[in-house]
Enzyme design. Structure first.
Site, PDB file in Angstrom:
ATOM      1  N   VAL A 108     -13.168  62.895   3.674  1.00 10.75           N
ATOM      2  CA  VAL A 108     -14.092  62.238   2.754  1.00 10.75           C
ATOM      3  C   VAL A 108     -14.802  61.093   3.458  1.00 10.75           C
ATOM      4  CG1 VAL A 108     -14.285  60.945   0.592  1.00 10.75           C
ATOM      5  CG2 VAL A 108     -12.688  62.854   0.745  1.00 10.75           C
ATOM      6  N   GLY A 109     -14.057  60.286   4.203  1.00 11.17           N
ATOM      7  CA  GLY A 109     -14.668  59.184   4.929  1.00 11.17           C
ATOM      8  C   GLY A 109     -15.671  59.653   5.960  1.00 11.17           C
ATOM      9  N   GLY A 112      -9.090  59.691  -0.564  1.00  7.49           N
ATOM     10  CA  GLY A 112      -9.416  61.097  -0.354  1.00  7.49           C
ATOM     11  C   GLY A 112      -9.074  61.651   1.001  1.00  7.49           C
ATOM     12  N   GLY A 113      -8.796  60.789   1.974  1.00  4.02           N
ATOM     13  CA  GLY A 113      -8.475  61.281   3.309  1.00  4.02           C
ATOM     14  C   GLY A 113      -9.638  61.098   4.272  1.00  4.02           C
ATOM     15  N   HIS A 162       3.380  53.177   2.869  1.00  2.29           N
ATOM     16  CA  HIS A 162       2.701  54.238   2.126  1.00  2.29           C
ATOM     17  C   HIS A 162       2.910  55.621   2.747  1.00  2.29           C
ATOM     18  CE1 HIS A 162       0.389  51.038   0.016  1.00  2.29           C
ATOM     19  NE2 HIS A 162       0.285  51.964  -0.923  1.00  2.29           N
TER      20      HIS A 162
END
Length: 483
Positions: free
Chosen positions: A470-471, A466-467, A397
């Site tokens: 966000v987490g 979201g990256g 990915h």
């Protein structure tokens, strides 16, 4: 934190107890009600901050709902929608026509016709240089596969995958095209074809006598790699499955699905597309999650709605992106992997991997997990096999930092779930559970424990979508501040 043994149900000696109908109905009402209410709160916030979001992210004029704007910032949805309108829908329709004509009038040349059409369709989208890149990768993979050494095949595949991330090569390939969308189409095509080249190479290593001569191998690898419906984005079908299914006698060609069922599947895809479009007209979740300020000030219900909307949109999006090529594959008599299962009923990391991208899951099991020993050689080998499978997915990915966090979370989640399954179903523990806890209560306890995995599964998916920002914010607001 306690993690559930979410696959314990398969190990239990008795089926799950039937709960009272009123209780089950209450669970459904609470679940659906919380989903809808949180989506509504997110919609309210989206409309409240619409002007600011439009200035920062340039919301597009909506077309599905009168008076509503559209959130265009989900890259995949915008990218494939662009290509669908530009050429892909027409080339996929052309594939269906060629397939039907060849099946009826030239059944012996059906695979050849589809391979030739796939090459032409790839040329029309990628240009001669783009197709040349794919053919170079194909030729190198084919050459290394002749040595029948899995380690060499893997080394070649990883080196070819690494070339996608060399800045100098990226700049050269970008110069071939006028837009970034054209370059990314090449990037996605080469990455997905890389999985097919690995599949072919490893199957060749396992069954060298069945592969045939070099000319035959080139023919089938070309047909497999350039099969148009699955060429750009999957879903993934292994070489063996493709070979066996395309060699189905012509009397069975297309017989797996009646015309009525194909039309029904096409209708479902249209409904899924409408739902996806409705979601990005009704809720601006992608623009909101891209801005940390909005994530910090969202009310709790809207924050929950954002998390649910992001993962639900991801699910519906891939119902469309996998549904269209799968429909055409079924028309050709192939059996593509099952479509993703709804993420709202996913309550384990293991289940998410098994039932979302089914084709990729079986690919990883067949070519990484099982060859490395899996669970046959003890716990350490199982942990190593699982880690390398997740590591490869991360690398494939792109290998970015947020993907590394996502892969590690999934790896740990799968390991802990399996460990708890072994513990709770052990001869020492399970009889105690069975003796002191009623079947109905066991089911309720299992559901309660599943909330831990579900929460962390959603968090890992938010990192993927979201990256890390966000987490990080979700973790602080949900697990720390709310706790």
């Amino acid at each position: 934190m306690v993690f559930p043994a979410l696959t314990l149900m398969a190990k239990q000696r008795a089926p799950l107890a039937v709960l009272p109908r009123a209780e089950v109905c209450a669970y459904w009402v609470l679940s659906l009600g919380s989903h809808l209410y949180s989506f509504y709160q997110l919609h309210i916030v989206s409309k409240e901050y619409e002007a600011g979001l439009e200035r920062e992210f340039q919301l597009e004029k909506g077309f599905l709902i009168w008076g509503y704007k559209k959130d265009p910032t989900d890259f995949e949805w915008s990218f494939w929608s662009h290509w669908a309108g530009k050429s892909l829908l027409w080339t996929l329709l052309g594939h269906a026509v060629i397939s039907r004509v060849a099946c009826v009038f030239f059944p012996k040349f059906r695979v050849t016709a589809l391979a030739a059409y796939g090459l032409l369709a790839a040329y029309s989208a990628l240009g001669i240089k783009g197709v040349g890149v794919v053919l170079v990768h194909l030729g190198l993979s084919l050459a290394v596969a002749q040595l029948c050494k899995p380690a060499l095949s893997w080394s070649c595949a990883l080196l070819l995958l690494y070339t996608l991330h060399i800045p100098q090569l990226q700049e050269i390939q970008r110069s071939w095209y006028q837009t970034e969308e054209e370059y990314y189409l090449l990037l996605f095509s080469v990455a997905v074809c890389g999985l097919r080249f690995i599949s072919f190479s490893l199957e060749r290593c396992c069954r060298p006598l069945e592969a045939g001569g070099l000319q035959k191998q080139l023919y089938w690898l070309t047909a497999y790699s350039f099969y148009h419906p699955l060429f750009y984005n999957g879903p993934i079908l292994t070489f063996n499955d493709f070979l066996q299914q395309t060699q189905t006698p012509m009397t069975e060609c297309g017989g797996r699905r009646t015309c009525l069922s194909l039309l029904a599947n096409a209708g479902r895809i249209c409904v899924w597309w409408l739902i996806a479009e409705y979601m990005i007209h009704f809720m601006y979740m992608h623009t909101i999650q891209a801005n940390e300020t909005y994530l910090e000030i969202l009310p709790p219900w809207a924050l929950g709605g954002l998390a649910l909307a992001l993962v639900q949109f991801f699910y519906v999006k891939y119902l469309v992106l996998f549904g269209v090529p799968s429909l055409l594959a079924e028309l050709d008599g192939l059996a593509p992997p099952k479509l993703p299962r709804c993420v709202s009923i996913m309550h384990s990391f293991t289940g998410m991997w098994r039932h979302f991208d089914v084709g990729l899951y079986y690919w990883l099991i067949r070519y990484i997990y099982i060859p490395l020993g899996g669970s046959r050689h003890g716990l350490l080998w199982k942990m190593l096999s699982t880690a390398l499978a997740f590591g490869f997915v991360c690398l494939w990915h792109g290998g970015h930092d947020y993907l590394q966090y996502w892969a590690i979370m999934n790896w740990l989640g799968v390991l802990v779930e399996n460990g708890m399954e072994i513990f709770l179903s052990s001869p020492l523990v399970y009889p105690l559970i069975e003796r002191h806890i009623s079947p109905a209560m066991r089911r309720r306890c299992l559901a309660l424990l599943s909330a831990s995995s579900t929460a962390l599964l959603i968090l890992s998916n938010l990192i993927f979508l979201g990256g890390t920002h966000v987490g990080r914010i979700m973790c602080r607001r949900v697990f720390i501040q709310a706790g």
